[in-house]
Each structure stands twice: as C-alpha cells, then as structure tokens.
Design a protein around this motif. Structure first.
Motif, PDB file in Angstrom:
ATOM      1  N   ASN A 114       5.927 -39.767  -9.748  1.00  0.00           N
ATOM      2  CA  ASN A 114       7.317 -40.105  -9.445  1.00  0.00           C
ATOM      3  C   ASN A 114       7.489 -40.208  -7.930  1.00  0.00           C
ATOM      4  O   ASN A 114       6.676 -39.661  -7.176  1.00  0.00           O
ATOM      5  CB  ASN A 114       8.261 -39.053 -10.030  1.00  0.00           C
ATOM      6  N   PRO A 115       8.537 -40.891  -7.478  1.00  0.00           N
ATOM      7  CA  PRO A 115       8.726 -41.087  -6.034  1.00  0.00           C
ATOM      8  C   PRO A 115       8.705 -39.792  -5.212  1.00  0.00           C
ATOM      9  O   PRO A 115       8.138 -39.772  -4.117  1.00  0.00           O
ATOM     10  CB  PRO A 115      10.092 -41.767  -5.937  1.00  0.00           C
ATOM     11  N   ASP A 116       9.254 -38.724  -5.748  1.00  0.00           N
ATOM     12  CA  ASP A 116       9.291 -37.469  -4.994  1.00  0.00           C
ATOM     13  C   ASP A 116       7.915 -36.798  -4.891  1.00  0.00           C
ATOM     14  O   ASP A 116       7.721 -35.900  -4.077  1.00  0.00           O
ATOM     15  CB  ASP A 116      10.325 -36.508  -5.577  1.00  0.00           C
ATOM     16  N   GLU A 117       6.951 -37.220  -5.689  1.00  0.00           N
ATOM     17  CA  GLU A 117       5.596 -36.673  -5.673  1.00  0.00           C
ATOM     18  C   GLU A 117       4.626 -37.537  -4.873  1.00  0.00           C
ATOM     19  O   GLU A 117       3.503 -37.117  -4.597  1.00  0.00           O
ATOM     20  CB  GLU A 117       5.033 -36.599  -7.095  1.00  0.00           C
ATOM     21  N   GLU A 153      12.107 -47.950 -10.721  1.00  0.00           N
ATOM     22  CA  GLU A 153      12.579 -46.660 -10.221  1.00  0.00           C
ATOM     23  C   GLU A 153      11.555 -45.972  -9.315  1.00  0.00           C
ATOM     24  O   GLU A 153      11.648 -44.781  -9.055  1.00  0.00           O
ATOM     25  CB  GLU A 153      12.952 -45.715 -11.373  1.00  0.00           C
ATOM     26  N   GLN A 169       8.336 -45.274  -9.816  1.00  0.00           N
ATOM     27  CA  GLN A 169       7.262 -44.559 -10.483  1.00  0.00           C
ATOM     28  C   GLN A 169       5.969 -45.371 -10.380  1.00  0.00           C
ATOM     29  O   GLN A 169       5.994 -46.605 -10.414  1.00  0.00           O
ATOM     30  CB  GLN A 169       7.642 -44.351 -11.946  1.00  0.00           C
TER      31      GLN A 169
END
Length: 62
Positions: free
Chosen positions: A23-26, A50, A52
C-alpha cells in the motif's frame, strides 16, 4: 506498522507466495528493503488504483 519485508521477498523468490501487495503508506519502507535485494530486477511491481502495488517474481532465465 512493522512488516518483515525481507521475509516476504524471500518467500516470493522461493515460490512460497505468489505476490506481495504494498500500500502507499508502506512503499518507502518496502523500497528500502527491495533495493538491497540481489534479485530485485526479477521482482516486478504492477501499479494498481489508489497507489497500491502488486509485486511478482519473474524468472530472469530464458
């Protein structure tokens, strides 16, 4: 969030799992581990909606 990205990459290369979904935050944390991987050119990401990314292992042998 504390993920063991090295273990996931090793499992991907070994064929124990088929994909790794990031995911973007990872992304930045995963990227730091991925850059150190010897076979990183064989770990190919496919961007999704999104932000990913789904990574797969692609053998470099012909």
């Amino acid at each position: 969030m504390s993920e063991d990205y090295k273990a996931k990459i090793d499992a991907l290369i070994a064929g124990e799992i088929e994909t790794i979904t990031i995911n973007p935050d990872e992304f930045m944390a995963f990227q730091l581990v991925w850059q150190k991987e010897k076979l990183r050119k064989a770990i190919v990401g496919n961007a999704q909606r999104e932000g990913q990314i789904i990574y797969k292992y692609v053998s470099l042998k012909n």
